[in-house]
Scaffold this motif. Structure first.
Motif, PDB file in Angstrom:
ATOM      1  N   ILE A 188      -6.629   6.137 -42.189  1.00  0.00           N
ATOM      2  CA  ILE A 188      -5.574   4.976 -42.444  1.00  0.00           C
ATOM      3  C   ILE A 188      -5.386   4.844 -43.846  1.00  0.00           C
ATOM      4  N   HIS A 189      -6.638   4.493 -44.591  1.00  0.00           N
ATOM      5  CA  HIS A 189      -6.372   4.121 -45.688  1.00  0.00           C
ATOM      6  C   HIS A 189      -5.768   5.265 -46.806  1.00  0.00           C
ATOM      7  N   LEU A 204       5.160   3.054 -44.128  1.00  0.00           N
ATOM      8  CA  LEU A 204       4.070   2.262 -44.808  1.00  0.00           C
ATOM      9  C   LEU A 204       4.004   0.771 -44.345  1.00  0.00           C
ATOM     10  N   ASN A 205       5.184   0.206 -43.845  1.00  0.00           N
ATOM     11  CA  ASN A 205       4.700  -1.219 -42.735  1.00  0.00           C
ATOM     12  C   ASN A 205       3.920  -0.949 -41.716  1.00  0.00           C
ATOM     13  N   GLN A 206       4.062   0.229 -41.021  1.00  0.00           N
ATOM     14  CA  GLN A 206       3.180   0.338 -39.890  1.00  0.00           C
ATOM     15  C   GLN A 206       1.708   0.571 -40.270  1.00  0.00           C
ATOM     16  N   LEU A 207       1.539   1.247 -41.442  1.00  0.00           N
ATOM     17  CA  LEU A 207       0.177   1.399 -41.948  1.00  0.00           C
ATOM     18  C   LEU A 207      -0.588   0.359 -42.481  1.00  0.00           C
ATOM     19  N   ARG A 208       0.170  -0.573 -43.009  1.00  0.00           N
ATOM     20  CA  ARG A 208      -0.365  -1.607 -43.609  1.00  0.00           C
ATOM     21  C   ARG A 208      -0.800  -2.539 -42.628  1.00  0.00           C
ATOM     22  N   VAL A 209      -0.212  -2.508 -41.372  1.00  0.00           N
ATOM     23  CA  VAL A 209      -0.439  -3.303 -40.297  1.00  0.00           C
ATOM     24  C   VAL A 209      -1.894  -2.816 -39.721  1.00  0.00           C
ATOM     25  N   ALA A 210      -1.796  -1.495 -39.523  1.00  0.00           N
ATOM     26  CA  ALA A 210      -2.968  -0.743 -39.049  1.00  0.00           C
ATOM     27  C   ALA A 210      -4.139  -0.848 -39.886  1.00  0.00           C
ATOM     28  N   GLN A 211      -4.064  -0.740 -41.188  1.00  0.00           N
ATOM     29  CA  GLN A 211      -5.125  -1.263 -42.206  1.00  0.00           C
ATOM     30  C   GLN A 211      -5.686  -2.698 -41.615  1.00  0.00           C
ATOM     31  N   GLY A 212      -4.905  -3.404 -41.637  1.00  0.00           N
ATOM     32  CA  GLY A 212      -5.508  -5.060 -41.067  1.00  0.00           C
ATOM     33  C   GLY A 212      -6.337  -4.914 -39.799  1.00  0.00           C
ATOM     34  N   LEU A 213      -5.775  -3.985 -39.014  1.00  0.00           N
ATOM     35  CA  LEU A 213      -6.419  -4.032 -37.499  1.00  0.00           C
ATOM     36  C   LEU A 213      -7.827  -3.377 -37.585  1.00  0.00           C
ATOM     37  N   ASP A 214      -7.814  -2.228 -38.501  1.00  0.00           N
ATOM     38  CA  ASP A 214      -9.008  -1.256 -38.603  1.00  0.00           C
ATOM     39  C   ASP A 214      -9.324  -1.104 -39.945  1.00  0.00           C
ATOM     40  N   PRO A 215      -9.958  -1.876 -40.613  1.00  0.00           N
ATOM     41  CA  PRO A 215     -10.111  -1.803 -42.325  1.00  0.00           C
ATOM     42  C   PRO A 215     -11.188  -0.804 -42.544  1.00  0.00           C
ATOM     43  N   TYR A 216     -11.927  -0.157 -41.516  1.00  0.00           N
ATOM     44  CA  TYR A 216     -12.926   0.965 -41.821  1.00  0.00           C
ATOM     45  C   TYR A 216     -12.647   2.305 -41.297  1.00  0.00           C
ATOM     46  N   LEU A 225     -15.484   4.872 -47.974  1.00  0.00           N
ATOM     47  CA  LEU A 225     -15.915   4.886 -46.426  1.00  0.00           C
ATOM     48  C   LEU A 225     -16.605   5.970 -46.176  1.00  0.00           C
ATOM     49  N   PRO A 226     -17.638   5.736 -45.011  1.00  0.00           N
ATOM     50  CA  PRO A 226     -18.650   7.190 -44.822  1.00  0.00           C
ATOM     51  C   PRO A 226     -17.768   8.381 -44.268  1.00  0.00           C
ATOM     52  N   ASP A 227     -16.699   8.671 -43.429  1.00  0.00           N
ATOM     53  CA  ASP A 227     -15.985   9.745 -43.269  1.00  0.00           C
ATOM     54  C   ASP A 227     -15.105  10.191 -44.367  1.00  0.00           C
ATOM     55  N   ARG A 228     -14.984   9.923 -45.587  1.00  0.00           N
ATOM     56  CA  ARG A 228     -14.179  10.003 -46.615  1.00  0.00           C
ATOM     57  C   ARG A 228     -13.641  11.605 -46.997  1.00  0.00           C
ATOM     58  N   GLY A 229     -14.753  12.493 -46.693  1.00  0.00           N
ATOM     59  CA  GLY A 229     -14.646  13.803 -47.019  1.00  0.00           C
ATOM     60  C   GLY A 229     -13.823  14.548 -45.911  1.00  0.00           C
ATOM     61  N   LEU A 230     -13.514  14.007 -45.060  1.00  0.00           N
ATOM     62  CA  LEU A 230     -12.793  14.600 -43.918  1.00  0.00           C
ATOM     63  C   LEU A 230     -11.275  14.794 -44.311  1.00  0.00           C
ATOM     64  N   TYR A 231     -10.696  13.644 -44.807  1.00  0.00           N
ATOM     65  CA  TYR A 231      -9.363  13.273 -44.973  1.00  0.00           C
ATOM     66  C   TYR A 231      -8.787  13.359 -46.445  1.00  0.00           C
ATOM     67  N   VAL A 232      -9.428  13.770 -47.445  1.00  0.00           N
ATOM     68  CA  VAL A 232      -8.924  13.946 -48.575  1.00  0.00           C
ATOM     69  C   VAL A 232      -8.487  15.569 -48.445  1.00  0.00           C
ATOM     70  N   GLU A 233      -7.379  15.728 -47.896  1.00  0.00           N
ATOM     71  CA  GLU A 233      -6.949  16.921 -47.478  1.00  0.00           C
ATOM     72  C   GLU A 233      -5.954  17.914 -48.454  1.00  0.00           C
ATOM     73  N   THR A 234      -4.673  17.803 -48.763  1.00  0.00           N
ATOM     74  CA  THR A 234      -4.148  18.469 -49.392  1.00  0.00           C
ATOM     75  C   THR A 234      -2.657  17.836 -50.133  1.00  0.00           C
ATOM     76  N   SER A 235      -2.220  18.191 -51.075  1.00  0.00           N
ATOM     77  CA  SER A 235      -1.131  17.525 -51.923  1.00  0.00           C
ATOM     78  C   SER A 235       0.232  17.090 -51.206  1.00  0.00           C
TER      79      SER A 235
END
Length: 386
Positions: free
Chosen positions: A340-341, A324-336, A367-377
């Motif tokens: 990652i979100h 989670l710490n790595q992902l929070r940094v990644a969110q700041g580096l590429d918010p689009y 975000l535009p490519d949202r459909g690609l990443y709402v994957e599985t539980s």
């Protein structure tokens, strides 16, 4: 004086002698604008733009609508980067609306000044009268590209290629324009044609390979990337692209060989380790993946995708808080970046941070490519090469 300058009527062509004769002519009548125009031309040809400007400016004082002197002054201003060139070309097309050379130059000057809409209008008027004016078409292509006018740009560049089929730079631009409007098949045909005539073109080899890879022709993509590597042996991109093509084909051993080779290029160790880490993750070798990706992040701390992949390795090694710490940094580096979100939301949900998880999922959906990443539980992220 003019005959001496041009070498007419059997006279020996001598610019120095022409200056002497024309200067004597000015002594007799200093208000003859033609004399000053020719003197300005001779000074200009001999690298004396200041003298030329004085002559042409005086000629225009005596005759403000003297088109030839005005055209010379406009060209001089444009050559020196003076904004006065726009006003002079505007005056030229006002005095002579059918002067296509001046109107084309006016459109070019407007384009250079960032006045794209007006530049397009002037160039369109030139092409209405002279549709085969290649220079105007090339200028219009630049304007349309700047305005992101995709379909119009395609039509203009198609006409440029028709008029000048051996202009490979225009054909490359046409391929890029096709890509901009989603016409990948036509783009690949354009790049193939460039390669037929210029088989060692690095740009065409790369772009044609990329298109073949996108449509799943990994054999052709690998062949083109191999040629690119031969053409540009000092460039690491072909090696990374070959690795990516093997990865896409599911040949992880081949991809590993190429990325190991890529690590030998100066400054590329971070990217190479990042991709070797992804291969290890695909194989289920979590500890090895964590080793590669941890070192990649240290070398390239500002690469969001490296941190995202490192978070996947940490997650797989049952270290959700570190992930989670790595992902929070990644969110700041590429918010689009939607993946990652999304994955940040998955990890936050698993550690009980419901409000953060909800915020991340909402951002991923926005975000535009949202459909690609709402994957599985199961909450697995999508592996991506650097």
């Amino acid at each position: 004086g003019v005959a001496t300058y041009l070498g007419f009527s059997g006279r020996h062509r001598s610019q120095e002698e022409a200056i002497k004769i024309l200067t004597r002519s000015l002594v007799i009548d200093p208000k003859v604008p033609e004399t000053r125009r020719f003197l300005g031309v001779i000074h200009w040809e001999n690298g004396r733009p200041g003298h030329a400007r004085v002559m042409w400016a005086t000629a225009l004082e005596n005759r403000p609508d003297y088109l030839l002197a005005l055209a010379s002054m406009a060209a001089l201003d444009r050559n020196e980067g003076s904004p006065a060139a726009r006003d002079r070309y505007a005056r030229l097309v006002e005095l002579d609306p059918w002067d296509l050379d001046s109107r084309r130059a006016y459109g070019e000057v407007l384009s250079e000044a960032g006045q794209l809409e007006q530049a397009q209008a002037e160039l369109d008027r030139v092409l209405e009268v002279a549709p085969d004016d290649l220079r105007a078409r090339l200028a219009l292509a630049l304007v349309l590209a700047s305005r992101r006018a995709g379909p119009e740009l395609v039509a203009d560049l198609e006409e440029v290629v028709r008029l000048q089929p051996d202009n490979l730079d225009a054909r490359m631009d046409l391929g890029a324009a096709y890509l901009a409007v989603g016409r990948r098949k036509e783009a690949e045909i354009a790049y193939d044609e460039v390669l037929r005539k210029r088989p060692r073109s690095p740009a065409a080899l790369k772009l044609c390979g990329d298109l073949a890879r996108v449509r799943g022709d990994l054999k052709k993509a690998s062949s083109l990337y191999s040629r690119l590597r031969w053409v540009a042996p000092a460039d690491p991109r072909p090696v990374f692209l070959l690795g990516a093509a093997y990865y896409d084909a599911g040949n992880l051993a081949g991809a590993e060989r190429w990325f190991t080779e890529a690590a030998k290029y100066p400054g590329m160790l971070g990217e190479a380790y990042g991709n070797l880490g992804v291969i290890a993750l695909r194989r289920g070798q979590i500890k090895e993946a964590q080793w590669f990706l941890g070192r990649a992040v240290k070398r390239k701390p500002h690469r969001a995708l490296l941190r995202y992949n490192y978070a996947l390795a940490l997650w797989g090694n049952h270290r959700p808080e570190d992930a989670l710490n790595q992902l929070r940094v990644a969110q700041g580096l590429d918010p689009y970046d939607a993946p990652i979100h999304f994955f940040t939301g998955v990890v936050a949900l698993r550690v009980g941070l419901l409000s953060e998880a909800e915020r991340c999922f909402r951002e991923a959906l926005r975000l535009p490519d949202r459909g690609l990443y709402v994957e599985t539980s199961l909450g697995r992220g999508e592996l991506r090469l650097v």
